[in-house]
Write a protein that holds these residues in place. Structure first.
Motif, PDB file in Angstrom:
ATOM      1  N   GLY A 191      40.691   5.089  29.608  1.00  0.00           N
ATOM      2  CA  GLY A 191      40.760   6.494  29.989  1.00  0.00           C
ATOM      3  C   GLY A 191      40.247   7.401  28.885  1.00  0.00           C
ATOM      4  O   GLY A 191      39.482   8.334  29.140  1.00  0.00           O
ATOM      5  N   GLY A 192      40.673   7.118  27.656  1.00  0.00           N
ATOM      6  CA  GLY A 192      40.193   7.915  26.547  1.00  0.00           C
ATOM      7  C   GLY A 192      38.691   7.812  26.370  1.00  0.00           C
ATOM      8  O   GLY A 192      38.002   8.802  26.115  1.00  0.00           O
ATOM      9  N   MET A 193      38.166   6.609  26.535  1.00  0.00           N
ATOM     10  CA  MET A 193      36.728   6.395  26.395  1.00  0.00           C
ATOM     11  C   MET A 193      35.947   7.083  27.511  1.00  0.00           C
ATOM     12  O   MET A 193      35.027   7.868  27.260  1.00  0.00           O
ATOM     13  CB  MET A 193      36.415   4.906  26.414  1.00  0.00           C
ATOM     14  CG  MET A 193      34.926   4.582  26.384  1.00  0.00           C
ATOM     15  SD  MET A 193      34.559   2.963  27.109  1.00  0.00           S
ATOM     16  CE  MET A 193      34.929   3.275  28.838  1.00  0.00           C
ATOM     17  N   SER A 194      36.330   6.789  28.768  1.00  0.00           N
ATOM     18  CA  SER A 194      35.569   7.316  29.894  1.00  0.00           C
ATOM     19  C   SER A 194      35.632   8.837  29.930  1.00  0.00           C
ATOM     20  O   SER A 194      34.630   9.500  30.236  1.00  0.00           O
ATOM     21  CB  SER A 194      36.087   6.726  31.210  1.00  0.00           C
ATOM     22  OG  SER A 194      37.447   7.025  31.395  1.00  0.00           O
ATOM     23  N   PRO A 292      22.969  15.459  19.909  1.00  0.00           N
ATOM     24  CA  PRO A 292      23.313  16.249  21.097  1.00  0.00           C
ATOM     25  C   PRO A 292      24.657  15.825  21.673  1.00  0.00           C
ATOM     26  O   PRO A 292      25.170  14.733  21.373  1.00  0.00           O
ATOM     27  CB  PRO A 292      22.167  15.934  22.071  1.00  0.00           C
ATOM     28  CG  PRO A 292      21.657  14.603  21.638  1.00  0.00           C
ATOM     29  CD  PRO A 292      21.830  14.553  20.147  1.00  0.00           C
ATOM     30  N   GLN A 293      25.215  16.676  22.538  1.00  0.00           N
ATOM     31  CA  GLN A 293      26.561  16.459  23.053  1.00  0.00           C
ATOM     32  C   GLN A 293      26.693  15.148  23.825  1.00  0.00           C
ATOM     33  O   GLN A 293      27.704  14.445  23.728  1.00  0.00           O
ATOM     34  CB  GLN A 293      26.968  17.624  23.969  1.00  0.00           C
ATOM     35  CG  GLN A 293      28.417  17.600  24.398  1.00  0.00           C
ATOM     36  CD  GLN A 293      29.368  17.742  23.226  1.00  0.00           C
ATOM     37  OE1 GLN A 293      29.185  18.580  22.354  1.00  0.00           O
ATOM     38  NE2 GLN A 293      30.408  16.916  23.198  1.00  0.00           N
ATOM     39  N   GLY A 294      25.665  14.782  24.594  1.00  0.00           N
ATOM     40  CA  GLY A 294      25.731  13.542  25.363  1.00  0.00           C
ATOM     41  C   GLY A 294      25.850  12.313  24.480  1.00  0.00           C
ATOM     42  O   GLY A 294      26.635  11.394  24.769  1.00  0.00           O
ATOM     43  N   ILE A 295      25.087  12.304  23.408  1.00  0.00           N
ATOM     44  CA  ILE A 295      25.145  11.165  22.482  1.00  0.00           C
ATOM     45  C   ILE A 295      26.497  11.119  21.783  1.00  0.00           C
ATOM     46  O   ILE A 295      27.090  10.043  21.603  1.00  0.00           O
ATOM     47  CB  ILE A 295      24.007  11.258  21.436  1.00  0.00           C
ATOM     48  CG1 ILE A 295      22.643  11.192  22.130  1.00  0.00           C
ATOM     49  CG2 ILE A 295      24.137  10.138  20.415  1.00  0.00           C
ATOM     50  CD1 ILE A 295      22.399   9.896  22.863  1.00  0.00           C
ATOM     51  N   ILE A 296      27.021  12.283  21.409  1.00  0.00           N
ATOM     52  CA  ILE A 296      28.338  12.324  20.758  1.00  0.00           C
ATOM     53  C   ILE A 296      29.407  11.784  21.697  1.00  0.00           C
ATOM     54  O   ILE A 296      30.286  11.011  21.293  1.00  0.00           O
ATOM     55  CB  ILE A 296      28.674  13.757  20.317  1.00  0.00           C
ATOM     56  CG1 ILE A 296      27.751  14.180  19.162  1.00  0.00           C
ATOM     57  CG2 ILE A 296      30.142  13.868  19.889  1.00  0.00           C
ATOM     58  CD1 ILE A 296      27.905  15.617  18.744  1.00  0.00           C
ATOM     59  N   GLY A 297      29.316  12.152  22.974  1.00  0.00           N
ATOM     60  CA  GLY A 297      30.270  11.614  23.943  1.00  0.00           C
ATOM     61  C   GLY A 297      30.175  10.108  24.053  1.00  0.00           C
ATOM     62  O   GLY A 297      31.191   9.416  24.205  1.00  0.00           O
ATOM     63  N   SER A 298      28.961   9.583  23.959  1.00  0.00           N
ATOM     64  CA  SER A 298      28.767   8.130  24.077  1.00  0.00           C
ATOM     65  C   SER A 298      29.355   7.370  22.899  1.00  0.00           C
ATOM     66  O   SER A 298      29.615   6.163  23.006  1.00  0.00           O
ATOM     67  CB  SER A 298      27.272   7.815  24.195  1.00  0.00           C
ATOM     68  OG  SER A 298      26.732   8.382  25.378  1.00  0.00           O
TER      69      SER A 298
END
Length: 445
Positions: A191-194, A292-298
């Motif tokens: 959950g934390g990851m997704s 970028p934000q997407g990479i940070i989320g990944s």
């Protein structure tokens, strides 16, 4: 020569020469003598491979996914929230700390409701309220409103982890308890990851509000599936809601030195974890990385490592013992903190992998040890652990941001190292206390 009298029925003596069926022999016994043989104790609690175990595991896994996805839905978005509302990292971090802090404050009162109305009932109500608030979060008009909504969401979620631990302690056989709790903790890690990965990529295209809205919808699906899958409890016994009874139970748990040590260990592990993952987004948006934000989320895909380490905690304890597993978890976390100091993205990722593996292993071992140690008032025992755990998260998020402003990433790492030293010190004290207790028992014998 006649046989010596033993007080046995003559049919027993006849059995030496004649095969007598057990039921025929028992017919000669009185009802008082026969009753103990009629009752064969059967442990109806769930065990891996047994009826209901898979449904239970999946249901609580999904509950764990929903809990952590909602609880930390803003953590990967803190730089965007800072920019949108024009606030500092410390202020934005309260959107995480308010949720975890409220959970810590409400977990004990809600544990009393769990004892009175049942584990499944309270978990269902907690998820229902939390997902409803989750659908309102995207419409927060200010950072103050956002923090307030997140606090309500955290308070609602307080009923879930404590009830889940108590449910498992009551419905699962002791030998399978660490494994079962490890699966629940693994759900937390997923959950934390997704939540962080999804919000990162969605926010990059449509902003943080849409991102947290998506998490809210995912949590709704998890909540519905959880309620449909979770087997009805068979071993729950309703307790009292009287404050005096609750206070007596809490005092009893706090008087137990082992439980006190486990509570402190959970809080310190979570201080490290909360500090690292609250600040890492700010570090990676700055030079020399400027991601970028997407990479940070990944980046939060490393939570998958936590899923593995939590779900294998039972095997780890079987091989090393509880204290040995905690030493390994602390050493792994320390190594990860030191490796993350490098100004190299691959090494930072390796550091996060080690920190995550160590944290989730330590958390699974400590939380399952609480459920195993408490023989009565399990919901309150788990509640005290969860309260300490989430206070550690709240403190870690806030202090981690302050340390980052004061000393950069090195300041956050220093805070984490102090917390791990605390874990190791407490475990050493526990080991010494256990040896002393064994010597006293040996002397008494």
């Amino acid at each position: 020569m006649p046989s010596a009298s033993t007080g046995a029925s003559t049919i027993v003596g006849a059995s030496a020469a004649t095969a007598v069926r057990p039921e025929a022999a028992r017919a000669h016994l009185t009802s008082a003598e026969a009753a103990p043989l009629d009752v064969v104790p059967v442990d109806s609690r769930m065990t891996p491979g047994g009826p209901g175990y898979r449904r239970m595991s999946l249901a609580l896994f999904l509950a764990g996914v929903a809990t952590f996805a909602l609880l930390y839905s803003t953590q990967a978005l803190l730089p965007l929230i800072s920019g949108d509302f024009g606030v500092t990292a410390s202020t934005a971090s309260w959107t995480v700390s308010a949720a975890t802090g409220a959970l810590a404050l409400f977990v004990l009162p809600l544990s009393a409701l769990s004892e009175r109305f049942g584990r499944r009932t309270l978990m269902t109500a907690s998820l229902a309220i939390a997902v409803t608030v989750g659908l309102l979060v995207p419409f927060a008009p200010s950072v103050g409103w956002l923090v307030a909504l997140r606090a309500v969401q955290g308070a609602a979620l307080a009923g879930l982890p404590v009830s889940a631990m108590a449910y498992l302690a009551e419905e699962v056989r002791p030998k399978a308890l660490i494994t079962a709790i490890g699966l629940f903790v693994a759900g937390n890690s997923v959950g934390g990851m997704s939540g962080r990965v999804i919000t990162g990529w969605v926010a990059q295209e449509w902003g943080w509000r849409v991102a947290v809205g998506v998490i809210g919808l995912i949590a709704v699906g998890c909540a519905v599936a959880f309620r449909l899958l979770l087997p009805a409890p068979k071993h729950f016994k309703a307790g009292s809601l009287r404050p005096a009874v609750l206070a007596r139970t809490v005092r009893g748990h706090l008087a137990n030195p082992l439980l006190r040590r486990l509570y402190a260990i959970g809080a310190l592990f979570m201080t490290v974890f909360g500090a690292v993952y609250t600040v890492i987004g700010y570090r990676l948006t700055e030079a020399p990385f400027s991601l970028p934000q997407g990479i940070i989320g990944s980046i939060f895909l490393v939570y998958l490592v936590g899923t593995v380490s939590a779900s294998t905690a039972g095997k780890l304890v079987a091989r090393l013992g509880r204290r040995g597993a905690l030493y390994l978890a602390g050493g792994t976390t320390t190594t990860g903190l030191l490796v993350s100091l490098a100004d190299s993205l691959p090494l930072i990722l390796l550091g996060l992998v080690l920190i995550t593996a160590g944290f989730f292993a330590g958390h699974a071992v400590a939380s399952s040890s609480v459920s195993h140690t408490a023989k009565e008032g399990r919901a309150q025992a788990s509640a005290l652990y969860q309260s300490a755990y989430y206070l550690g998260s709240s403190a870690g998020g806030t202090l981690g941001a302050v340390a980052f402003h004061a000393g950069g990433w090195a300041g956050t790492v220093a805070l984490g190292l102090l917390a791990v030293i605390g874990v190791v010190t407490i475990t050493v004290v526990g080991s010494h206390a256990a040896r002393t207790q064994r010597r006293l028992v040996a002397v008494q014998r």
